[in-house]
Design an enzyme around this catalytic site. Structure first.
Site: not given
Length: 239
Positions: A139, A157
């Site tokens: 991420k 996320d």
DNA sequence: ATCCCGAGGG
DNA sequence: CCCTCTGGAT
């Protein structure tokens, strides 16, 4: 309980959530674009290094709380060498108001050391290199590649994972699966800014708690509205 | 699956 | 009080 009999004609007890059609995806993303004309990261950073550190610090924390801490941190340590010199203890003192601060302080110093040792003090434009740094996973790497290097990555996320599954934009049981769906379904020329549009949508409209569905451009195709029987109107303001 | 871990909102 | 916030490493 499943004690009550269900019609044998229906194959599953609950209908699977319908994924948005391609046309619905495009319309949704285009309307998010129109609603957020100058979307950008809300983190305060001045270069690749301060961006990378800010994103590492942002795990399980709001951007506002990260920005409060990085004012002092970056004043003392604007680059990898200064960050290493500052040391774990003093870094920790700067970021103590952020959750997970012990782990983050250790990672930020170690990461800075590795930038010096392995990458000439620069943030590498390379996914594998980024993910090899302490505290940097997929991420975080995706965010840095998107913002610092202009790559069409989609960082999934908590917000984007929720939107993907809740609305039917990109259903998936893992962040990676949702990422792959988004990359496949969002038109390529909109993928990079779509990250910011979705983040803002998740933060202010499609919120984890009490989503404000009356402000959502995807109200019609959204699966959450069906499940929760949400109305497409703002709650009456009490007198 | 669990740990790390504080601030803010409802 | 409980939940959530741009996760990652074990």
């Amino acid at each position: 309980m499943t004690a009550t009999a269900r019609p044998t004609s229906r194959p599953s007890p609950r209908p699977a959530r319908r994924a948005m059609t391609r046309a619905e995806v495009r319309a949704f993303i285009e309307q998010l674009a129109a609603a957020n004309p100058d979307a950008r990261s809300e983190l305060n950073f001045v270069d690749d290094f301060t961006l990378l550190v800010s994103v590492v610090l942002s795990a399980q924390a709001t951007d506002a709380s990260v920005n409060r801490a990085t004012v002092g941190l970056f004043a003392d340590a604007p680059d990898p060498a200064a960050m290493v010199a500052l040391g774990e203890e003093k870094v920790g003192a700067h970021i103590r108001s952020i959750g997970l601060w012990r782990t983050k302080a250790r990672n930020v110093v170690a990461l800075s050391q590795q930038l010096l040792d392995r990458f000439g003090g620069k943030v590498p434009h390379d996914r594998a290199a980024l993910e090899s740094l302490p505290g940097v996973g997929r991420k975080t790497a995706n965010v840095v590649m998107n913002i610092a290097f202009g790559d069409s990555t989609m960082a999934v996320d908590t917000h984007i994972f929720r939107i993907g599954n809740r609305t039917g934009l990109a259903p998936g049981t893992t962040p990676r699966a949702v990422e792959e769906q988004l990359v496949r379904r969002i038109p390529a020329d909109m993928l990079r800014p779509a990250h910011h549009w979705l983040i803002l949508h998740g933060r202010y409209v499609c919120k984890a708690r009490k989503p404000e569905c009356w402000r959502c451009p995807a109200f019609e195709p959204c699966q959450y509205r069906l499940k929760e029987d949400i109305r497409n109107e703002a709650p009456a303001t009490k007198a």
